[in-house]
Design an enzyme around this catalytic site. Structure first.
Site, PDB file in Angstrom:
ATOM      1  N   SER A 266     -16.834   5.192 -28.569  1.00  0.00           N
ATOM      2  CA  SER A 266     -16.550   5.622 -29.941  1.00  0.00           C
ATOM      3  C   SER A 266     -17.125   7.024 -30.104  1.00  0.00           C
ATOM      4  O   SER A 266     -18.059   7.250 -30.857  1.00  0.00           O
ATOM      5  CB  SER A 266     -17.194   4.659 -30.939  1.00  0.00           C
ATOM      6  OG  SER A 266     -18.590   4.562 -30.719  1.00  0.00           O
TER       7      SER A 266
ATOM      8  N   HIS B 198     -16.722  -1.683 -29.192  1.00  0.00           N
ATOM      9  CA  HIS B 198     -17.558  -2.153 -28.081  1.00  0.00           C
ATOM     10  C   HIS B 198     -17.342  -3.630 -27.766  1.00  0.00           C
ATOM     11  O   HIS B 198     -18.087  -4.212 -26.983  1.00  0.00           O
ATOM     12  CB  HIS B 198     -19.044  -1.921 -28.389  1.00  0.00           C
ATOM     13  CG  HIS B 198     -19.416  -0.465 -28.395  1.00  0.00           C
ATOM     14  ND1 HIS B 198     -20.650  -0.021 -28.807  1.00  0.00           N
ATOM     15  CD2 HIS B 198     -18.728   0.635 -28.028  1.00  0.00           C
ATOM     16  CE1 HIS B 198     -20.698   1.304 -28.707  1.00  0.00           C
ATOM     17  NE2 HIS B 198     -19.539   1.725 -28.248  1.00  0.00           N
TER      18      HIS B 198
ATOM     19  N   GLU C 152     -22.299  -2.251 -34.266  1.00  0.00           N
ATOM     20  CA  GLU C 152     -23.586  -2.656 -33.698  1.00  0.00           C
ATOM     21  C   GLU C 152     -24.500  -3.273 -34.731  1.00  0.00           C
ATOM     22  O   GLU C 152     -24.769  -2.677 -35.769  1.00  0.00           O
ATOM     23  CB  GLU C 152     -24.308  -1.433 -33.089  1.00  0.00           C
ATOM     24  CG  GLU C 152     -23.506  -0.790 -31.981  1.00  0.00           C
ATOM     25  CD  GLU C 152     -24.092   0.546 -31.538  1.00  0.00           C
ATOM     26  OE1 GLU C 152     -25.308   0.750 -31.681  1.00  0.00           O
ATOM     27  OE2 GLU C 152     -23.303   1.387 -31.062  1.00  0.00           O
TER      28      GLU C 152
ATOM     29  N   GLU D 128     -22.744  -2.938 -24.881  1.00  0.00           N
ATOM     30  CA  GLU D 128     -24.151  -2.558 -24.892  1.00  0.00           C
ATOM     31  C   GLU D 128     -25.076  -3.762 -24.782  1.00  0.00           C
ATOM     32  O   GLU D 128     -26.267  -3.685 -25.099  1.00  0.00           O
ATOM     33  CB  GLU D 128     -24.468  -1.725 -26.144  1.00  0.00           C
ATOM     34  CG  GLU D 128     -23.751  -0.380 -26.111  1.00  0.00           C
ATOM     35  CD  GLU D 128     -24.071   0.528 -27.290  1.00  0.00           C
ATOM     36  OE1 GLU D 128     -24.623   0.051 -28.295  1.00  0.00           O
ATOM     37  OE2 GLU D 128     -23.744   1.728 -27.201  1.00  0.00           O
TER      38      GLU D 128
ATOM     39  N   ASP E 297     -25.120  -0.036 -36.868  1.00  0.00           N
ATOM     40  CA  ASP E 297     -24.301   1.165 -36.643  1.00  0.00           C
ATOM     41  C   ASP E 297     -22.869   0.758 -36.945  1.00  0.00           C
ATOM     42  O   ASP E 297     -22.304  -0.082 -36.247  1.00  0.00           O
ATOM     43  CB  ASP E 297     -24.430   1.643 -35.186  1.00  0.00           C
ATOM     44  CG  ASP E 297     -23.561   2.873 -34.906  1.00  0.00           C
ATOM     45  OD1 ASP E 297     -22.868   3.357 -35.836  1.00  0.00           O
ATOM     46  OD2 ASP E 297     -23.566   3.350 -33.756  1.00  0.00           O
TER      47      ASP E 297
ATOM     48  N   GLU F 119     -26.783   3.489 -39.180  1.00  0.00           N
ATOM     49  CA  GLU F 119     -26.207   4.638 -38.470  1.00  0.00           C
ATOM     50  C   GLU F 119     -24.725   4.752 -38.818  1.00  0.00           C
ATOM     51  O   GLU F 119     -24.028   3.741 -38.927  1.00  0.00           O
ATOM     52  CB  GLU F 119     -26.394   4.396 -36.966  1.00  0.00           C
ATOM     53  CG  GLU F 119     -25.841   5.482 -36.059  1.00  0.00           C
ATOM     54  CD  GLU F 119     -26.143   5.169 -34.593  1.00  0.00           C
ATOM     55  OE1 GLU F 119     -27.214   4.575 -34.307  1.00  0.00           O
ATOM     56  OE2 GLU F 119     -25.306   5.506 -33.736  1.00  0.00           O
TER      57      GLU F 119
ATOM     58  N   ASP G 126     -24.611   9.995 -36.332  1.00  0.00           N
ATOM     59  CA  ASP G 126     -24.319  10.082 -34.898  1.00  0.00           C
ATOM     60  C   ASP G 126     -23.039  10.907 -34.707  1.00  0.00           C
ATOM     61  O   ASP G 126     -23.102  12.108 -34.433  1.00  0.00           O
ATOM     62  CB  ASP G 126     -24.179   8.657 -34.333  1.00  0.00           C
ATOM     63  CG  ASP G 126     -23.684   8.613 -32.899  1.00  0.00           C
ATOM     64  OD1 ASP G 126     -23.690   9.653 -32.228  1.00  0.00           O
ATOM     65  OD2 ASP G 126     -23.285   7.522 -32.436  1.00  0.00           O
TER      66      ASP G 126
ATOM     67  N   LYS H 106     -27.998  12.430 -28.349  1.00  0.00           N
ATOM     68  CA  LYS H 106     -27.376  12.019 -27.089  1.00  0.00           C
ATOM     69  C   LYS H 106     -27.110  13.295 -26.301  1.00  0.00           C
ATOM     70  O   LYS H 106     -26.203  14.056 -26.660  1.00  0.00           O
ATOM     71  CB  LYS H 106     -26.045  11.314 -27.352  1.00  0.00           C
ATOM     72  CG  LYS H 106     -26.149   9.951 -28.040  1.00  0.00           C
ATOM     73  CD  LYS H 106     -24.748   9.452 -28.443  1.00  0.00           C
ATOM     74  CE  LYS H 106     -24.777   8.014 -28.944  1.00  0.00           C
ATOM     75  NZ  LYS H 106     -23.511   7.641 -29.634  1.00  0.00           N
TER      76      LYS H 106
ATOM     77  N   HIS I 135     -28.921   5.995 -25.920  1.00  0.00           N
ATOM     78  CA  HIS I 135     -28.005   5.746 -24.791  1.00  0.00           C
ATOM     79  C   HIS I 135     -26.554   5.924 -25.254  1.00  0.00           C
ATOM     80  O   HIS I 135     -26.298   6.219 -26.424  1.00  0.00           O
ATOM     81  CB  HIS I 135     -28.215   4.321 -24.273  1.00  0.00           C
ATOM     82  CG  HIS I 135     -27.853   3.230 -25.251  1.00  0.00           C
ATOM     83  ND1 HIS I 135     -27.844   1.901 -24.928  1.00  0.00           N
ATOM     84  CD2 HIS I 135     -27.493   3.279 -26.575  1.00  0.00           C
ATOM     85  CE1 HIS I 135     -27.486   1.175 -25.969  1.00  0.00           C
ATOM     86  NE2 HIS I 135     -27.281   1.982 -26.977  1.00  0.00           N
TER      87      HIS I 135
ATOM     88  N   LYS J 219     -32.828   4.242 -29.083  1.00  0.00           N
ATOM     89  CA  LYS J 219     -31.788   3.215 -29.139  1.00  0.00           C
ATOM     90  C   LYS J 219     -31.230   3.051 -27.741  1.00  0.00           C
ATOM     91  O   LYS J 219     -30.563   3.944 -27.226  1.00  0.00           O
ATOM     92  CB  LYS J 219     -30.717   3.702 -30.112  1.00  0.00           C
ATOM     93  CG  LYS J 219     -29.621   2.701 -30.367  1.00  0.00           C
ATOM     94  CD  LYS J 219     -28.636   3.269 -31.372  1.00  0.00           C
ATOM     95  CE  LYS J 219     -27.269   2.757 -31.103  1.00  0.00           C
ATOM     96  NZ  LYS J 219     -26.254   3.378 -31.956  1.00  0.00           N
TER      97      LYS J 219
HETATM   98  P1  PGA Z   1     -20.601   5.398 -27.810  1.00  0.00           P
HETATM   99  O1  PGA Z   1     -21.217   4.619 -29.022  1.00  0.00           O
HETATM  100  O2  PGA Z   1     -21.614   5.616 -26.763  1.00  0.00           O
HETATM  101  O3  PGA Z   1     -19.503   4.470 -27.401  1.00  0.00           O
HETATM  102  O4  PGA Z   1     -20.070   6.683 -28.397  1.00  0.00           O
HETATM  103  C1  PGA Z   1     -22.546   4.407 -29.239  1.00  0.00           C
HETATM  104  C2  PGA Z   1     -22.859   4.706 -30.649  1.00  0.00           C
HETATM  105  O5  PGA Z   1     -21.937   4.887 -31.496  1.00  0.00           O
HETATM  106  O6  PGA Z   1     -24.021   4.801 -30.988  1.00  0.00           O
HETATM  107 ZN    ZN Z   2     -23.395   5.465 -33.184  1.00  0.00          ZN
END
Ligand code: PGA
Ligand code: ZN
Length: 410
Positions: free
Chosen positions: A39, A144, A154, A197, A233, A276, A303, A328, A356, A379
């Protein structure tokens, strides 16, 4: 001085290809691999150029490598600038941000190793010896997980009462196990499947999942005496159809006002610690409105909206959109740019949350980054080999620190 660099194609946790970089100096060695998102934010740098990994490995060997040989591995900015110059685009689309970030991190690790230091100390260490709290991933939905899972991507927890990282990660897996049991009671046909995840991917509605998450937090908090709080999230850019949020699993849609109402309600009902991406990634105003309303009782983290980019974060800071952000490194492509974003965030009292990706490797680097950046939260899942690689590294870091303490949460 960088004496050699090797690049190889390796697997990530989804079974997709990614790259790993080895850097050798006279007396040091560093290895780093890049993760991938599912995503992803629209304004992230390009992870891999369209021509594919095979071709980028050739380009690396023929053009990139010789530009980097001879540079000091501890000259992070010079290495990163060289990579950006070779790339020549503003979104790293010719080399790929996953290649540049792996080189940038491997060089820092090689430099750390040549000074005989762990990476977090090479990067400046953490003066207060603070260890970040782990945001553990419990239930997966959205992009996911499969189609009968919740729309919310999440369901997370934070063991805010933990005294040390060992207590914290074990409290998280106790909640994970408890949620697994509660899912089986609710859905007798459950296969016990998990999402990208490592959270459960159950056949549950959003509210059913929220109830189970909240009950498991309460039960394990009582059992262990460690206060554990729920978090989410939503990754709702994945739900946005251009005018409203489409919750397929629930069979409802919400416009922006209704989405904000929904968020306020679940933050209050479930005493959410952290949310998030409550809104789609281009809704800076919505983020600011929600932060004004609930930012004193709940961390509102961006994010996909900020994508670890200091220029985009600056726009958010101006209007008070969110009070935390996800970090990230592969969203921005280099260690120095990642640091610049962390610095801007901290200077403006935004909480950095090192994270991550949904597609990961067993690379443990982000554990060191979280400590070095003084991030109060990390995270990185709760279970699964590629997730525990980081969590177990935090346990080792804690062990070698003189007087480790958990970070301060606002
Ligand atoms: P992604 O999602 O690593 O698939 O982009 C993780 C997140 O949205 O935190
Ligand atoms: Zn996110």
């Amino acid at each position: 001085v960088i004496e050699n660099i090797d690049i190889r194609k390796i697997l990530d946790s989804r079974g997709n290809a990614t790259v790993e970089i080895d850097i050798t100096t006279e007396n040091g060695f560093g290895r780093a691999a890049a993760p991938s998102g599912a995503s992803t934010g629209a304004l992230e740098v390009v992870a891999f150029p369209e021509k594919g990994i095979g071709s980028i490995i050739n380009t690396f060997n023929e053009q990139v490598k010789r530009e980097l040989l001879g540079i000091n591995a501890d000259e992070t900015t010079l290495i990163d600038d060289t990579l950006k110059e070779i790339d020549g685009t503003d979104n790293l689309s010719s080399l790929g941000g996953n290649i540049t970030v792996a080189i940038s991190l491997a060089a820092a690790k090689a430099a750390a190793s040549s000074y005989n230091l762990p990476l977090y100390l090479f990067l400046g260490g953490n003066l207060k010896n603070e260890i970040p709290y782990p945001l553990g991933n419990m239930i997966n939905g959205g992009a996911h997980a499969g189609k009968n899972a919740p729309d919310i991507q999440e369901f997370l927890v934070v063991p805010v009462g933990a005294q040390n990282i060992t207590e914290a990660v074990f409290a998280n897996v106790q909640v994970h196990k408890k949620i697994g049991e509660l899912i089986k009671v609710k859905d007798t046909l459950s296969t016990g499947g998990k999402g990208d995840e490592g959270g459960w991917a159950p056949n549950l509605s959003n509210y059913e999942a929220l109830e189970i998450q909240s009950r498991a937090c309460e039960e394990i908090s009582n059992e262990t005496g460690i206060k554990i709080r729920p978090s989410l999230d939503l990754a709702p850019s994945e739900l946005w159809d251009g005018s409203k949020y489409v919750y397929t699993r629930e069979g409802v849609t919400r416009d922006t006002g209704e989405q904000i109402e929904f968020l306020k309600e679940i933050i209050d009902t479930y005493q959410m610690f952290y949310i998030e991406d409550p809104l789609r990634e281009d809704d800076f105003e919505g983020f600011a409105e929600l932060t004004r309303m609930v930012g004193d009782k709940c961390i509102i983290c961006g994010d996909d909206i900020f994508v670890t980019n200091s220029q985009i974060l600056a726009r958010g800071i101006e209007i008070g959109a969110a009070n935390a952000l996800i970090i990230k490194p592969n969203q921005i492509g280099t260690l120095s740019d990642t640091y610049q974003t962390v610095k801007l965030a901290k200077d403006n009292s935004y909480t950095p949350v090192v994270s991550h990706r949904s597609g990961e490797t067993t690379d443990e680097t982000i554990a060191h980054l979280a400590v070095a950046f003084g991030a109060p939260l990390i995270k990185t899942g709760a279970v699964g080999g590629e997730r525990i690689a980081k969590l177990n590294e935090l346990i080792r870091i804690q062990e070698e620190m003189p007087d480790p303490v958990m970070a301060t949460l606002k």
